[in-house]
Structures are given as C-alpha cells and as structure tokens.
Design a protein around this motif. Structure first.
Motif, PDB file in Angstrom:
ATOM      1  N   VAL A 155      -1.013 -16.537  -6.414  1.00  0.00           N
ATOM      2  CA  VAL A 155       0.292 -17.145  -6.168  1.00  0.00           C
ATOM      3  C   VAL A 155       0.315 -17.718  -4.745  1.00  0.00           C
ATOM      4  O   VAL A 155       0.828 -18.818  -4.507  1.00  0.00           O
ATOM      5  CB  VAL A 155       1.418 -16.087  -6.357  1.00  0.00           C
ATOM      6  CG1 VAL A 155       2.775 -16.675  -6.015  1.00  0.00           C
ATOM      7  CG2 VAL A 155       1.427 -15.547  -7.784  1.00  0.00           C
ATOM      8  N   ARG A 265      15.263  -9.065  -6.640  1.00  0.00           N
ATOM      9  CA  ARG A 265      14.005  -8.657  -7.285  1.00  0.00           C
ATOM     10  C   ARG A 265      13.865  -9.507  -8.552  1.00  0.00           C
ATOM     11  O   ARG A 265      14.230  -9.080  -9.646  1.00  0.00           O
ATOM     12  CB  ARG A 265      14.048  -7.153  -7.583  1.00  0.00           C
ATOM     13  CG  ARG A 265      12.839  -6.588  -8.333  1.00  0.00           C
ATOM     14  CD  ARG A 265      11.552  -6.937  -7.625  1.00  0.00           C
ATOM     15  NE  ARG A 265      10.363  -6.332  -8.257  1.00  0.00           N
ATOM     16  CZ  ARG A 265       9.606  -6.944  -9.161  1.00  0.00           C
ATOM     17  NH1 ARG A 265       9.893  -8.159  -9.608  1.00  0.00           N
ATOM     18  NH2 ARG A 265       8.537  -6.345  -9.623  1.00  0.00           N
ATOM     19  N   PRO A 266      13.385 -10.756  -8.402  1.00  0.00           N
ATOM     20  CA  PRO A 266      13.376 -11.685  -9.535  1.00  0.00           C
ATOM     21  C   PRO A 266      12.137 -11.561 -10.423  1.00  0.00           C
ATOM     22  O   PRO A 266      11.109 -11.030 -10.007  1.00  0.00           O
ATOM     23  CB  PRO A 266      13.371 -13.043  -8.833  1.00  0.00           C
ATOM     24  CG  PRO A 266      12.585 -12.801  -7.582  1.00  0.00           C
ATOM     25  CD  PRO A 266      12.855 -11.366  -7.174  1.00  0.00           C
TER      26      PRO A 266
HETATM   27  P1  NDP Z   1      -3.046 -11.869  -5.758  1.00  0.00           P
HETATM   28  O1  NDP Z   1      -4.167 -12.779  -6.056  1.00  0.00           O
HETATM   29  O2  NDP Z   1      -2.053 -12.282  -4.706  1.00  0.00           O
HETATM   30  O3  NDP Z   1      -3.625 -10.449  -5.409  1.00  0.00           O
HETATM   31  C1  NDP Z   1      -2.846  -9.503  -4.738  1.00  0.00           C
HETATM   32  C2  NDP Z   1      -3.081  -9.568  -3.224  1.00  0.00           C
HETATM   33  O4  NDP Z   1      -2.154  -8.676  -2.621  1.00  0.00           O
HETATM   34  C3  NDP Z   1      -4.446  -9.065  -2.802  1.00  0.00           C
HETATM   35  O5  NDP Z   1      -5.458 -10.037  -2.863  1.00  0.00           O
HETATM   36  C4  NDP Z   1      -4.178  -8.604  -1.382  1.00  0.00           C
HETATM   37  O6  NDP Z   1      -4.306  -9.693  -0.467  1.00  0.00           O
HETATM   38  C5  NDP Z   1      -2.691  -8.211  -1.413  1.00  0.00           C
HETATM   39  N1  NDP Z   1      -2.528  -6.759  -1.289  1.00  0.00           N
HETATM   40  C6  NDP Z   1      -1.905  -6.127  -0.278  1.00  0.00           C
HETATM   41  N2  NDP Z   1      -1.954  -4.811  -0.458  1.00  0.00           N
HETATM   42  C7  NDP Z   1      -2.615  -4.584  -1.601  1.00  0.00           C
HETATM   43  C8  NDP Z   1      -3.023  -3.384  -2.285  1.00  0.00           C
HETATM   44  N3  NDP Z   1      -2.696  -2.166  -1.823  1.00  0.00           N
HETATM   45  N4  NDP Z   1      -3.726  -3.517  -3.425  1.00  0.00           N
HETATM   46  C9  NDP Z   1      -4.050  -4.717  -3.903  1.00  0.00           C
HETATM   47  N5  NDP Z   1      -3.709  -5.885  -3.293  1.00  0.00           N
HETATM   48  C10 NDP Z   1      -2.996  -5.821  -2.143  1.00  0.00           C
HETATM   49  O7  NDP Z   1      -2.251 -11.540  -7.113  1.00  0.00           O
HETATM   50  P2  NDP Z   1      -1.314 -12.525  -7.967  1.00  0.00           P
HETATM   51  O8  NDP Z   1      -1.349 -13.879  -7.385  1.00  0.00           O
HETATM   52  O9  NDP Z   1      -1.635 -12.325  -9.403  1.00  0.00           O
HETATM   53  O10 NDP Z   1       0.129 -11.894  -7.750  1.00  0.00           O
HETATM   54  C11 NDP Z   1       0.686 -11.740  -6.448  1.00  0.00           C
HETATM   55  C12 NDP Z   1       1.943 -10.880  -6.542  1.00  0.00           C
HETATM   56  O11 NDP Z   1       2.955 -11.632  -7.176  1.00  0.00           O
HETATM   57  C13 NDP Z   1       1.766  -9.600  -7.373  1.00  0.00           C
HETATM   58  O12 NDP Z   1       2.504  -8.564  -6.804  1.00  0.00           O
HETATM   59  C14 NDP Z   1       2.398  -9.982  -8.687  1.00  0.00           C
HETATM   60  O13 NDP Z   1       2.855  -8.889  -9.412  1.00  0.00           O
HETATM   61  C15 NDP Z   1       3.532 -10.855  -8.213  1.00  0.00           C
HETATM   62  N6  NDP Z   1       4.065 -11.757  -9.234  1.00  0.00           N
HETATM   63  C16 NDP Z   1       5.378 -11.619  -9.576  1.00  0.00           C
HETATM   64  C17 NDP Z   1       5.958 -12.479 -10.466  1.00  0.00           C
HETATM   65  C18 NDP Z   1       7.420 -12.386 -10.725  1.00  0.00           C
HETATM   66  O14 NDP Z   1       7.979 -13.259 -11.386  1.00  0.00           O
HETATM   67  N7  NDP Z   1       8.105 -11.365 -10.233  1.00  0.00           N
HETATM   68  C19 NDP Z   1       5.171 -13.498 -11.164  1.00  0.00           C
HETATM   69  C20 NDP Z   1       3.804 -13.615 -10.680  1.00  0.00           C
HETATM   70  C21 NDP Z   1       3.276 -12.740  -9.766  1.00  0.00           C
HETATM   71  P3  NDP Z   1      -4.817  -9.346   1.046  1.00  0.00           P
HETATM   72  O15 NDP Z   1      -6.202  -8.814   0.847  1.00  0.00           O
HETATM   73  O16 NDP Z   1      -4.757 -10.611   1.773  1.00  0.00           O
HETATM   74  O17 NDP Z   1      -3.837  -8.305   1.534  1.00  0.00           O
END
Ligand code: NDP
Length: 328
Positions: A155, A265-266
């Motif tokens: 994202v 919290r969408p």
């Molecule tokens: P990402 O590719 O962004 O992966 C998650 C990233 O979060 C990791 O690469 C890491 O980046 C960071 N991170 C920080 N702390 C942690 C941890 N403890 N464990 C794992 N990762 C961590 O995932 P997505 O693009 O698939 O999704 C990003 C977020 O958006 C997620 O939380 C997802 O659930 C949410 N989302 C929500 C939606 C909604 O409508 N509510 C829809 C789509 C996604 P770094 O190493 O740089 O810290």
C-alpha cells in the motif's frame, strides 16, 4: 460445466504451515457470478490476519481477496461482463489463491488495455485502499504534509506516488535504509528510518513544530502512541491496519490530552460496497496508472504452491512493494 483446479485452503488457524494446496471443484457460475481463469493473485497483509484467526471466518476456507484473469463463464444475470474479458477484483469473498474460481460479478471490473494481469493483481486491493484513504477518509487537496507508515510496503509505495501526484508532502516511515531510499525514489518527500530515528521528533522537525493534520497508520499496536504524537491539534488518526498487532483498550481521554484528536478505523469494504463505487474508485486508480503517475512495483513473485513462503516473507518485513502469486 464443472472444472477441477488447484487452490489453497486452510482447515485451522495458525502459522504459514496451515496453508494446503488442494484440488477443488469450480461449479458453473450462479446467476450473478462469473468464473475467472486467474492469471495472477495479489498477496495482502489481511490474508495473514485471516490465516492466523485475528479476522475469524468459518473454517475450512480459502484465502485471498485480490486477483486478475480472464472471464471463462458468465451467470445469466450478469450484464457488464462477457466471456473473454480481461478482469480484476480486489474485494471478493475469501478464496483468491486459486487457479480459477467463481466471483460475484459486482466485485469485478474490466481491465484497461494498459494494465497487465500482474499489475492488476498487485494494485486492486492496495490501490483502491489508497484511493479511499486519500480521496474519501481524509480528502487531500494538495499542499498538506502527512505521515504514512510502512511507506515501502504494498500500500505504501502506491501512497508515495499518489501523494506526489496530488502535490502532497508524504513523510514515510520504514525499517531499513534500503526501504527508505525506495520510498523516497517513488515520491515520498522524506522517509524516517525508525530503526535509527525518533519518528515523533523527526516529524516535528520536518514540519517546523507544526506536526501533521493526518496520519495513515497500517502498523497498529507498535505505532499507535507515536502516531498520535505526530498530529496537530484536531488532527485525524486513520488507523487502517494491524501489521504489528491490533490496537486494543484505548482510553478516549488520550485524544483529549493530545489536542482534541479524531480517530477513524476504516475498511475498504465500506468504500467499494457497490459496483458503481468500485468502478469509480478503480477508474481513478487506473487513470493514474495509465498517465504513469503510479508505477506498480512488484517486489516479489511466488508460484501458487509457495503461498506459505510468500506470506512468511510479508509477515517478516522482508518484502517491498507488492507481492503476487503467479499462475501458468
Ligand atoms: P505491507 O507490504 O505494507 O507490509 C507491512 C509492512 O508493515 C512491513 O513491510 C513493515 O514495513 C511494516 N511493519 C511494521 N511493523 C511490523 C511488524 N511487527 N510485522 C510486520 N510488518 C511490520 O503490507 P500491505 O501493503 O499488504 O498492507 C499494509 C497495511 O495496510 C496492513 O496493516 C494492512 O492490513 C492494511 N490494509 C488495510 C486496509 C483497510 O481497508 N483497512 C486495506 C489494505 C491494507 P517496515 O519494514 O518498513 O516497517
């Protein structure tokens, strides 16, 4: 006509080891469904929540919400799709990790010529998420400075580019210098490597003490307090994910003490609940892709049978940009 295909299923919640590759029947589509022969599947953090049980669904079930492919059969009530159409979806019922499947037609949009199957699988759920976060939850006008966590993620890299296209200064966070450099190259104004720097202090510095009107936080538990500390009075905390664990047990008084803050919290589902809403959001997304304002970074590709490895990489912060499962 029924077909037999390979798909991933889980019978219990747990770690990546609960993912099993099995053979399943795809029946003829019902009245309002289409059968899609899939070309690529998008991997998302939400898949991990569904596997672990953080988001519970009746077991056994498939995994995945996002994929692209070709329409193979059409239910009698479907008007906007026909056999042979190139299509994609980002908000289906569970079960995208499969060679072929039936999907409700009102979840499915046609792909424009300039968008490949792999690109579509990498961008539907993630790109529609950025659309609603930036254009609906807090409607960015241009000129704002914002904070966006995990800026090098799936994202996140779309958000960096979309913010730049809107004339918004996006301050990102990332865990390594390499991820920080990638997010910056893709349009972030500044990226804070949180393994070395204090995020709240750095945001204050970068904004000359003003802080930001909105924080987009998909990390959850670990970043909750820091995110609130980065907000200006009456700022909006958009808590949209739980990559580090869910945010629980909040005392609302903290919003008062930090400056009359707002919190939301969408979910994507609310914002694409009809075909018309989905098409409008997808049109805006595909428009930016075709104008080359958004370049889709597929950082990792795995075959369907290695879905568990793909999830392990995503959960372990080892990925950048989007991760997809490829199908022959
Ligand atoms: P990402 O590719 O962004 O992966 C998650 C990233 O979060 C990791 O690469 C890491 O980046 C960071 N991170 C920080 N702390 C942690 C941890 N403890 N464990 C794992 N990762 C961590 O995932 P997505 O693009 O698939 O999704 C990003 C977020 O958006 C997620 O939380 C997802 O659930 C949410 N989302 C929500 C939606 C909604 O409508 N509510 C829809 C789509 C996604 P770094 O190493 O740089 O810290």
């Amino acid at each position: 006509m029924e077909t037999q295909v390979k798909a991933i299923r889980i019978e219990k919640n747990g770690g990546p080891e609960v993912l099993k590759l099995v053979s399943v029947q795809v029946p003829a589509p019902q009245e309002n469904e289409v059968t899609i022969r899939q070309k690529a599947v998008g991997l998302n953090f939400i898949d991990i929540y569904c596997r672990s049980g953080l988001y519970a669904h009746p077991l056994p079930h498939g995994l995945g919400f996002e994929a692209s492919g070709v329409v193979e059969a059409v239910g009698s009530g479907v008007k906007h799709l026909k056999v042979g159409d190139r299509v994609a979806y980002g908000q289906s019922p569970l079960g995208a990790y499969a060679e072929a499947r039936n999907v409700p037609a009102d979840r499915v949009v046609k792909l424009p010529k300039g968008v490949s199957f792999e690109q579509a699988a990498a961008i539907m759920l993630k790109g529609l998420t950025v659309q609603y976060l930036f254009r609906q939850t807090y409607r960015l006008q241009g000129g704002e400075t914002i904070l966006f966590h995990a800026a090098a993620g799936g994202v996140g890299l779309i958000a960096c580019q979309w913010a730049k296209a809107l004339g918004v200064k996006l301050i990102g966070t990332a865990s390594t210098p390499e991820k920080a450099a990638l997010a910056k190259a893709q349009g972030a104004w500044e990226v804070i490597d949180y393994s070395r720097e204090n995020v709240a202090e750095r945001v204050k510095e970068l904004t000359n003490g003003k802080k930001v009107p909105v924080v987009y936080d998909g990390v959850g538990q670990d970043t909750w307090t820091t995110s609130l500390d980065c907000l200006e009075p009456r700022g909006l905390m958009v808590s949209f994910g739980n990559a580090s664990g869910p945010v629980n047990g909040i005392n609302l008084g903290v919003l008062a003490s930090k400056g009359s803050l707002f919190v939301t919290r969408p979910t994507l589902g609310t914002h694409v609940s009809t075909l018309a809403k989905m098409k409008a959001a997808a049109d805006e997304l595909f428009g930016l892709v075709s104008k080359k304002k958004i370049d889709i970074t597929i950082g990792q590709r795995f075959p369907l049978e290695a879905a568990a490895d793909a999830q392990e990489a995503l959960a372990g912060r080892k990925t950048v940009g989007a991760t997809i499962l490829t199908l022959d």
